[in-house]
Scaffold this active site. Structure first.
Site, mmCIF file in Angstrom:
data_model
loop_
_atom_site.group_PDB
_atom_site.id
_atom_site.type_symbol
_atom_site.label_atom_id
_atom_site.label_comp_id
_atom_site.label_asym_id
_atom_site.label_seq_id
_atom_site.Cartn_x
_atom_site.Cartn_y
_atom_site.Cartn_z
ATOM 1 N N TRP A 109 2.286 2.906 -2.400
ATOM 2 C CA TRP A 109 1.829 4.036 -3.545
ATOM 3 C C TRP A 109 0.556 4.622 -3.249
ATOM 4 O O TRP A 109 0.305 5.860 -3.342
ATOM 5 C CB TRP A 109 1.934 3.223 -5.072
ATOM 6 C CG TRP A 109 2.910 3.035 -5.568
ATOM 7 C CD1 TRP A 109 4.513 2.808 -5.023
ATOM 8 C CD2 TRP A 109 3.471 3.053 -6.886
ATOM 9 N NE1 TRP A 109 5.446 2.573 -5.855
ATOM 10 C CE2 TRP A 109 4.961 2.807 -7.125
ATOM 11 C CE3 TRP A 109 2.750 3.030 -8.147
ATOM 12 C CZ2 TRP A 109 5.484 2.531 -8.438
ATOM 13 C CZ3 TRP A 109 3.123 2.813 -9.324
ATOM 14 C CH2 TRP A 109 4.594 2.576 -9.572
ATOM 15 N N ASP A 162 2.098 -0.864 -10.353
ATOM 16 C CA ASP A 162 3.463 -1.496 -9.803
ATOM 17 C C ASP A 162 3.211 -3.090 -9.873
ATOM 18 O O ASP A 162 4.050 -3.681 -9.154
ATOM 19 C CB ASP A 162 3.765 -0.627 -8.674
ATOM 20 C CG ASP A 162 5.086 -0.914 -8.134
ATOM 21 O OD1 ASP A 162 6.006 -1.196 -9.030
ATOM 22 O OD2 ASP A 162 5.440 -1.103 -6.643
ATOM 23 N N ASP A 173 -5.622 -5.186 -5.297
ATOM 24 C CA ASP A 173 -4.216 -6.385 -5.247
ATOM 25 C C ASP A 173 -4.803 -7.742 -5.165
ATOM 26 O O ASP A 173 -5.985 -7.932 -4.627
ATOM 27 C CB ASP A 173 -3.364 -6.218 -4.070
ATOM 28 C CG ASP A 173 -2.028 -6.655 -4.474
ATOM 29 O OD1 ASP A 173 -1.036 -5.659 -5.073
ATOM 30 O OD2 ASP A 173 -1.900 -7.674 -4.243
ATOM 31 N N LYS A 194 5.058 -0.142 -14.482
ATOM 32 C CA LYS A 194 6.371 -0.792 -14.249
ATOM 33 C C LYS A 194 6.043 -2.055 -15.294
ATOM 34 O O LYS A 194 5.415 -2.686 -15.423
ATOM 35 C CB LYS A 194 6.379 -1.655 -12.980
ATOM 36 C CG LYS A 194 7.368 -2.467 -12.445
ATOM 37 C CD LYS A 194 7.867 -2.778 -11.364
ATOM 38 C CE LYS A 194 6.975 -3.633 -10.548
ATOM 39 N NZ LYS A 194 7.588 -3.870 -9.032
ATOM 40 N N GLY A 219 0.794 -1.172 -0.132
ATOM 41 C CA GLY A 219 -0.034 -0.171 0.025
ATOM 42 C C GLY A 219 0.789 1.278 -0.049
ATOM 43 O O GLY A 219 0.043 2.337 0.155
ATOM 44 N N ASP A 253 -8.149 -10.742 -8.504
ATOM 45 C CA ASP A 253 -6.922 -11.073 -9.400
ATOM 46 C C ASP A 253 -7.343 -10.027 -10.659
ATOM 47 O O ASP A 253 -8.409 -10.191 -11.253
ATOM 48 C CB ASP A 253 -6.872 -12.592 -10.015
ATOM 49 C CG ASP A 253 -6.014 -13.003 -11.138
ATOM 50 O OD1 ASP A 253 -5.210 -12.151 -11.482
ATOM 51 O OD2 ASP A 253 -5.767 -14.283 -11.060
HETATM 52 C C1 SAM Z 1 5.779 -4.813 -6.002
HETATM 53 S S1 SAM Z 1 4.259 -5.044 -5.358
HETATM 54 C C2 SAM Z 1 3.526 -3.498 -5.143
HETATM 55 C C3 SAM Z 1 4.043 -2.544 -4.045
HETATM 56 C C4 SAM Z 1 3.191 -1.358 -4.088
HETATM 57 N N1 SAM Z 1 3.214 -0.295 -4.968
HETATM 58 C C5 SAM Z 1 3.777 -0.547 -2.735
HETATM 59 O O1 SAM Z 1 3.961 0.746 -2.867
HETATM 60 O O2 SAM Z 1 3.455 -1.075 -1.812
HETATM 61 C C6 SAM Z 1 3.491 -5.870 -6.582
HETATM 62 C C7 SAM Z 1 2.159 -6.151 -6.332
HETATM 63 O O3 SAM Z 1 1.447 -6.812 -7.511
HETATM 64 C C8 SAM Z 1 0.436 -7.980 -6.850
HETATM 65 N N2 SAM Z 1 0.023 -8.648 -8.023
HETATM 66 C C9 SAM Z 1 0.508 -9.476 -8.935
HETATM 67 N N3 SAM Z 1 -0.293 -10.050 -9.589
HETATM 68 C C10 SAM Z 1 -1.521 -9.564 -9.396
HETATM 69 C C11 SAM Z 1 -3.006 -9.726 -9.816
HETATM 70 N N4 SAM Z 1 -2.796 -10.762 -11.341
HETATM 71 N N5 SAM Z 1 -3.747 -9.212 -9.788
HETATM 72 C C12 SAM Z 1 -3.623 -7.960 -8.674
HETATM 73 N N6 SAM Z 1 -2.792 -7.925 -8.090
HETATM 74 C C13 SAM Z 1 -1.167 -8.774 -8.477
HETATM 75 C C14 SAM Z 1 1.222 -8.639 -5.991
HETATM 76 O O4 SAM Z 1 0.393 -9.357 -5.114
HETATM 77 C C15 SAM Z 1 2.022 -7.448 -5.065
HETATM 78 O O5 SAM Z 1 1.367 -6.956 -4.089
#
Ligand code: SAM
Length: 204
Positions: A60, A119, A78, A159, A58, A94
């Site tokens: 961002w 991200d 997420d 990203k 969280g 998802d």
């Molecule tokens: C690098 S982290 C994000 C960090 C966030 N920007 C922060 O500031 O805390 C990437 C996120 O993408 C989520 N993610 C990956 N595949 C996903 C999907 N299919 N649907 C939703 N979220 C997904 C992961 O669960 C993870 O929490």
């Protein structure tokens, strides 16, 4: 403890952004990537509607909600659960599931979006081609979603990972926005293949 998790822990302990996030009470070191890009490109403003994809834990969303203030709206998605953030609508689902996208659209209920920030990073399998394909699929879905919700002139920050499909994606995005730039903020680790593409001025 395995050698890889041990070296991950050591890296975390040494990381100045991990320390800073802890001191400043932010949920993730990732926040400093968005902060740097925002300082350079002046992305976020009061009153904006922002969608944060792949938002957990969280960081961002915390930053975005501070910037848009009470007159704005941040909708965060997420696949993982996320502790509530004041002023942020948090959804769990998802993003590759059309039903999840529909829930996002329901929350927005036709409100035009000023900025989509993504991200999202897939869970890594360690098989580079598989991970790159998964990442590009999420990037394609993000673009498709953004086209449906962004107001004319809106922005997308996403990203990407260097590898198969990334260049073609950048070229495709560039056709639909006034300008695009690549950013590699200081908090993004040098050894990581990740980089951020900022596409500004959505052309409908
Ligand atoms: C690098 S982290 C994000 C960090 C966030 N920007 C922060 O500031 O805390 C990437 C996120 O993408 C989520 N993610 C990956 N595949 C996903 C999907 N299919 N649907 C939703 N979220 C997904 C992961 O669960 C993870 O929490």
């Amino acid at each position: 403890m395995s050698r890889s998790s041990n070296s991950w822990l050591q890296q975390q302990r040494r990381d100045p952004y991990v320390k800073l996030a802890h001191i400043q009470d932010y949920r993730s070191r990732a926040i400093y990537k968005l902060m740097e890009i925002d300082r350079q490109d002046r992305l976020l403003r009061k009153g904006q509607t922002v969608v944060d994809l792949g938002a957990a834990p969280g960081g961002w969303s915390q930053y975005a909600s501070e910037k848009v203030g009470e007159s704005g709206l941040v909708v965060a998605l997420d696949i993982l659960p996320m502790d509530p953030i004041p002023g942020v609508v948090c959804l769990q689902g998802d993003f590759t599931d059309p039903a999840t996208v529909q829930r996002l659209l329901d929350v927005l209920s036709g409100r035009p979006v000023d900025l989509v920030i993504s991200d999202i990073a897939p869970n890594l399998s360690g098989i580079r081609t598989t991970d790159q394909a998964r990442s590009m699929l999420l990037a394609e879905l993000t673009f498709e979603f953004s086209r449906g919700v962004l107001r004319p002139g809106g922005d997308l920050l996403i990203k990407l990972f260097q590898g198969e499909g990334a260049d073609a994606y950048r070229k495709e995005i560039a056709r639909h926005f006034t300008r695009t730039v690549i950013r590699k903020p200081d908090a993004s680790r040098d050894k990581s293949r990740e980089f951020y593409m900022l596409a500004r001025g959505y052309v409908v």
